[in-house]
Design a protein around this motif. Structure first.
Motif, PDB file in Angstrom:
ATOM      1  N   MET A   9       0.858  -1.198   0.000  1.00 24.92           N
ATOM      2  CA  MET A   9       0.000   0.000   0.000  1.00 24.92           C
ATOM      3  C   MET A   9       0.883   1.233   0.000  1.00 24.92           C
ATOM      4  O   MET A   9       1.913   1.270   0.658  1.00 24.92           O
ATOM      5  CB  MET A   9      -0.874  -0.021   1.246  1.00 24.92           C
ATOM      6  CG  MET A   9      -1.921   1.061   1.243  1.00 24.92           C
ATOM      7  SD  MET A   9      -2.724   1.143   2.833  1.00 24.92           S
ATOM      8  CE  MET A   9      -4.357   1.575   2.335  1.00 24.92           C
ATOM      9  N   SER A  18      -5.205  -2.908   3.899  1.00 22.47           N
ATOM     10  CA  SER A  18      -3.856  -2.596   3.441  1.00 22.47           C
ATOM     11  C   SER A  18      -2.862  -3.644   3.929  1.00 22.47           C
ATOM     12  O   SER A  18      -1.771  -3.764   3.381  1.00 22.47           O
ATOM     13  CB  SER A  18      -3.440  -1.222   3.952  1.00 22.47           C
ATOM     14  OG  SER A  18      -3.063  -1.308   5.306  1.00 22.47           O
ATOM     15  N   LEU A  19      -3.216  -4.401   4.962  1.00 25.47           N
ATOM     16  CA  LEU A  19      -2.347  -5.474   5.462  1.00 25.47           C
ATOM     17  C   LEU A  19      -2.740  -6.823   4.864  1.00 25.47           C
ATOM     18  O   LEU A  19      -2.416  -7.869   5.418  1.00 25.47           O
ATOM     19  CB  LEU A  19      -2.445  -5.541   6.991  1.00 25.47           C
ATOM     20  CG  LEU A  19      -1.783  -4.392   7.737  1.00 25.47           C
ATOM     21  CD1 LEU A  19      -2.254  -4.344   9.161  1.00 25.47           C
ATOM     22  CD2 LEU A  19      -0.290  -4.542   7.692  1.00 25.47           C
ATOM     23  N   ASP A  20      -3.476  -6.801   3.751  1.00 21.21           N
ATOM     24  CA  ASP A  20      -3.910  -8.014   3.054  1.00 21.21           C
ATOM     25  C   ASP A  20      -4.821  -8.887   3.900  1.00 21.21           C
ATOM     26  O   ASP A  20      -4.907 -10.086   3.663  1.00 21.21           O
ATOM     27  CB  ASP A  20      -2.708  -8.857   2.577  1.00 21.21           C
ATOM     28  CG  ASP A  20      -1.891  -8.107   1.562  1.00 21.21           C
ATOM     29  OD1 ASP A  20      -2.387  -7.903   0.456  1.00 21.21           O
ATOM     30  OD2 ASP A  20      -0.762  -7.698   1.898  1.00 21.21           O
ATOM     31  N   PHE A  68      12.990  -5.094  15.039  1.00 19.96           N
ATOM     32  CA  PHE A  68      12.355  -5.372  13.755  1.00 19.96           C
ATOM     33  C   PHE A  68      11.284  -4.372  13.385  1.00 19.96           C
ATOM     34  O   PHE A  68      10.641  -4.523  12.354  1.00 19.96           O
ATOM     35  CB  PHE A  68      11.776  -6.794  13.738  1.00 19.96           C
ATOM     36  CG  PHE A  68      10.918  -7.116  14.912  1.00 19.96           C
ATOM     37  CD1 PHE A  68      11.443  -7.810  15.988  1.00 19.96           C
ATOM     38  CD2 PHE A  68       9.595  -6.723  14.954  1.00 19.96           C
ATOM     39  CE1 PHE A  68      10.663  -8.111  17.075  1.00 19.96           C
ATOM     40  CE2 PHE A  68       8.817  -7.023  16.040  1.00 19.96           C
ATOM     41  CZ  PHE A  68       9.354  -7.718  17.110  1.00 19.96           C
ATOM     42  N   SER A  69      11.079  -3.334  14.231  1.00 23.91           N
ATOM     43  CA  SER A  69      10.014  -2.397  13.887  1.00 23.91           C
ATOM     44  C   SER A  69      10.408  -1.480  12.737  1.00 23.91           C
ATOM     45  O   SER A  69       9.577  -0.792  12.181  1.00 23.91           O
ATOM     46  CB  SER A  69       9.615  -1.574  15.098  1.00 23.91           C
ATOM     47  OG  SER A  69      10.606  -0.622  15.370  1.00 23.91           O
ATOM     48  N   LYS A  70      11.688  -1.446  12.370  1.00 27.88           N
ATOM     49  CA  LYS A  70      12.122  -0.618  11.237  1.00 27.88           C
ATOM     50  C   LYS A  70      11.994  -1.355   9.914  1.00 27.88           C
ATOM     51  O   LYS A  70      12.192  -0.774   8.855  1.00 27.88           O
ATOM     52  CB  LYS A  70      13.579  -0.187  11.418  1.00 27.88           C
ATOM     53  CG  LYS A  70      13.873   0.520  12.735  1.00 27.88           C
ATOM     54  CD  LYS A  70      13.499   1.993  12.670  1.00 27.88           C
ATOM     55  CE  LYS A  70      13.981   2.710  13.921  1.00 27.88           C
ATOM     56  NZ  LYS A  70      13.399   2.135  15.164  1.00 27.88           N
ATOM     57  N   GLN A  71      11.711  -2.666   9.964  1.00 24.17           N
ATOM     58  CA  GLN A  71      11.668  -3.444   8.722  1.00 24.17           C
ATOM     59  C   GLN A  71      10.329  -3.268   8.022  1.00 24.17           C
ATOM     60  O   GLN A  71       9.301  -3.095   8.666  1.00 24.17           O
ATOM     61  CB  GLN A  71      11.857  -4.939   9.030  1.00 24.17           C
ATOM     62  CG  GLN A  71      13.210  -5.251   9.631  1.00 24.17           C
ATOM     63  CD  GLN A  71      13.292  -6.681  10.107  1.00 24.17           C
ATOM     64  OE1 GLN A  71      12.532  -7.523   9.655  1.00 24.17           O
ATOM     65  NE2 GLN A  71      14.202  -6.953  11.016  1.00 24.17           N
ATOM     66  N   THR A  72      10.378  -3.330   6.691  1.00 22.00           N
ATOM     67  CA  THR A  72       9.125  -3.280   5.941  1.00 22.00           C
ATOM     68  C   THR A  72       8.532  -4.684   5.884  1.00 22.00           C
ATOM     69  O   THR A  72       9.165  -5.659   6.299  1.00 22.00           O
ATOM     70  CB  THR A  72       9.362  -2.766   4.520  1.00 22.00           C
ATOM     71  OG1 THR A  72      10.380  -3.559   3.942  1.00 22.00           O
ATOM     72  CG2 THR A  72       9.765  -1.316   4.514  1.00 22.00           C
ATOM     73  N   PHE A  73       7.299  -4.772   5.363  1.00 24.82           N
ATOM     74  CA  PHE A  73       6.633  -6.068   5.329  1.00 24.82           C
ATOM     75  C   PHE A  73       7.193  -6.906   4.184  1.00 24.82           C
ATOM     76  O   PHE A  73       7.357  -6.405   3.071  1.00 24.82           O
ATOM     77  CB  PHE A  73       5.136  -5.873   5.139  1.00 24.82           C
ATOM     78  CG  PHE A  73       4.484  -5.218   6.306  1.00 24.82           C
ATOM     79  CD1 PHE A  73       4.135  -5.958   7.415  1.00 24.82           C
ATOM     80  CD2 PHE A  73       4.252  -3.858   6.312  1.00 24.82           C
ATOM     81  CE1 PHE A  73       3.550  -5.354   8.513  1.00 24.82           C
ATOM     82  CE2 PHE A  73       3.667  -3.251   7.405  1.00 24.82           C
ATOM     83  CZ  PHE A  73       3.320  -4.000   8.510  1.00 24.82           C
ATOM     84  N   PRO A  74       7.511  -8.180   4.468  1.00 21.95           N
ATOM     85  CA  PRO A  74       7.999  -9.033   3.377  1.00 21.95           C
ATOM     86  C   PRO A  74       6.903  -9.283   2.357  1.00 21.95           C
ATOM     87  O   PRO A  74       5.714  -9.265   2.701  1.00 21.95           O
ATOM     88  CB  PRO A  74       8.383 -10.337   4.106  1.00 21.95           C
ATOM     89  CG  PRO A  74       7.661 -10.312   5.386  1.00 21.95           C
ATOM     90  CD  PRO A  74       7.457  -8.884   5.744  1.00 21.95           C
ATOM     91  N   PRO A  75       7.280  -9.492   1.086  1.00 20.74           N
ATOM     92  CA  PRO A  75       6.248  -9.686   0.052  1.00 20.74           C
ATOM     93  C   PRO A  75       5.546 -11.028   0.210  1.00 20.74           C
ATOM     94  O   PRO A  75       6.097 -11.974   0.754  1.00 20.74           O
ATOM     95  CB  PRO A  75       7.040  -9.630  -1.247  1.00 20.74           C
ATOM     96  CG  PRO A  75       8.410 -10.039  -0.856  1.00 20.74           C
ATOM     97  CD  PRO A  75       8.634  -9.547   0.534  1.00 20.74           C
ATOM     98  N   LEU A  76       4.301 -11.076  -0.256  1.00 22.62           N
ATOM     99  CA  LEU A  76       3.527 -12.309  -0.213  1.00 22.62           C
ATOM    100  C   LEU A  76       3.671 -13.044  -1.535  1.00 22.62           C
ATOM    101  O   LEU A  76       3.877 -12.422  -2.580  1.00 22.62           O
ATOM    102  CB  LEU A  76       2.049 -12.005   0.013  1.00 22.62           C
ATOM    103  CG  LEU A  76       1.641 -11.463   1.361  1.00 22.62           C
ATOM    104  CD1 LEU A  76       0.139 -11.261   1.383  1.00 22.62           C
ATOM    105  CD2 LEU A  76       2.048 -12.407   2.460  1.00 22.62           C
ATOM    106  N   ALA A  77       3.574 -14.388  -1.470  1.00 22.61           N
ATOM    107  CA  ALA A  77       3.521 -15.161  -2.707  1.00 22.61           C
ATOM    108  C   ALA A  77       2.112 -15.048  -3.262  1.00 22.61           C
ATOM    109  O   ALA A  77       1.144 -14.933  -2.508  1.00 22.61           O
ATOM    110  CB  ALA A  77       3.865 -16.617  -2.435  1.00 22.61           C
TER     111      ALA A  77
END
Lengths: 167, 106
Positions: free
Chosen positions: A1, A46-48, A113-122
């Protein structure tokens, strides 16, 4: 998003959530709560989490808010008249809420880990609802049945509580 | 980019707003709405962690979403019973203002 949409819906949710607390008129509060929950549903999507987003709109923006408005109108609650404000209690309440907020910010700031973005989904063939349904009726079958009993108890309780006693 | 921390901070602010509502407001109905805000703030962080913790097969962790489903169900049942209690209280006392309900006050 895209970040713009995230901030738009997050601000929408927070501003209308604050309006719920600030408003003096209960009906205005209830309508602000609807907008806040719609913003929250958009964040879920937005979080799928499409199923949770739809459930949020149906249950909260639909059923629960109708119940709130119904009760407000049934009790004929008007805007609260201004009473003498207990300044000590109010300051205490704001201070505790602010302390909670500062603590939350501190904890989140120190999460690695709060600075990491969300990993992509398959791209999966099976949709959201299917996966949740499998888990709900498989792994979580017993809790699901217990929830059913709880809803039944709540229904009977609500009917019993709102029945007028005859003397 | 939007990170996990952003969602958690938004969820925390929403929880603090609901908490302030419970502490500051004196109308039972508004206190009840603030409780709903807090429940939903917890849901938001659960869903954010669900999306963050992607399984090896590439789907989000659906355990958290089932948990959110249960929370929403229990929340709806709680609203039904709570509002029935408020109606019963209003019948007995003709008020929903917490400062007028002080029989048990020390």
């Amino acid at each position: 998003m895209s970040p713009i949409l995230f901030w738009f819906f997050a601000l929408l949710m927070l501003v209308f959530g604050a309006a719920v607390v600030v408003n003096r008129n209960p009906i205005a509060s209830a309508l602000n709560l609807v907008v806040s929950f719609l913003g929250l549903a958009a964040l879920f999507m937005s979080l799928d989490a499409f199923f949770i987003g739809i459930i949020q709109v149906l249950v909260y923006a639909g059923a629960v808010m109708v119940l709130f408005l119904f009760i407000i109108m049934l009790l004929d609650l008007r805007a609260e008249r201004l009473r003498k404000i207990n300044w000590v209690a109010s300051a205490g309440g704001v201070a505790v809420a602010l302390a909670l907020l500062v603590q939350i910010f501190y904890v989140i700031g120190h999460l690695t880990f709060s600075k990491q973005t969300f990993p992509p989904l398959a791209r999966s063939e099976i949709d959201d609802v299917h996966n949740i349904g499998l888990l709900l009726f498989g792994n979580y079958n017993l809790p699901f049945q217990i929830i059913g009993v709880l809803v039944l108890v709540a229904t009977i309780g609500a009917v019993l509580l709102s029945k007028r006693e005859r003397r | 980019m939007v990170t996990l921390g952003h969602y958690l901070i938004v969820s925390g602010i929403l929880f603090a707003i609901g908490f302030a509502g419970v502490m500051l407001r004196r109308s039972l109905i508004i206190i009840f709405m603030s409780l709903e805000l807090m429940l939903n703030a917890a849901n938001l962080s659960l869903v954010a962690f669900s999306r963050f913790h992607v399984q090896p097969s590439g789907v989000p962790d659906y355990n958290a979403q089932v948990f959110v489903f249960f929370i929403i169900t229990v929340g709806a049942a709680e609203v039904a019973v709570g509002l029935a209690i408020i109606v019963a209280l209003f019948r007995a006392r003709q008020t929903t203002h917490v400062e007028d309900i002080n029989t048990l006050k020390f």
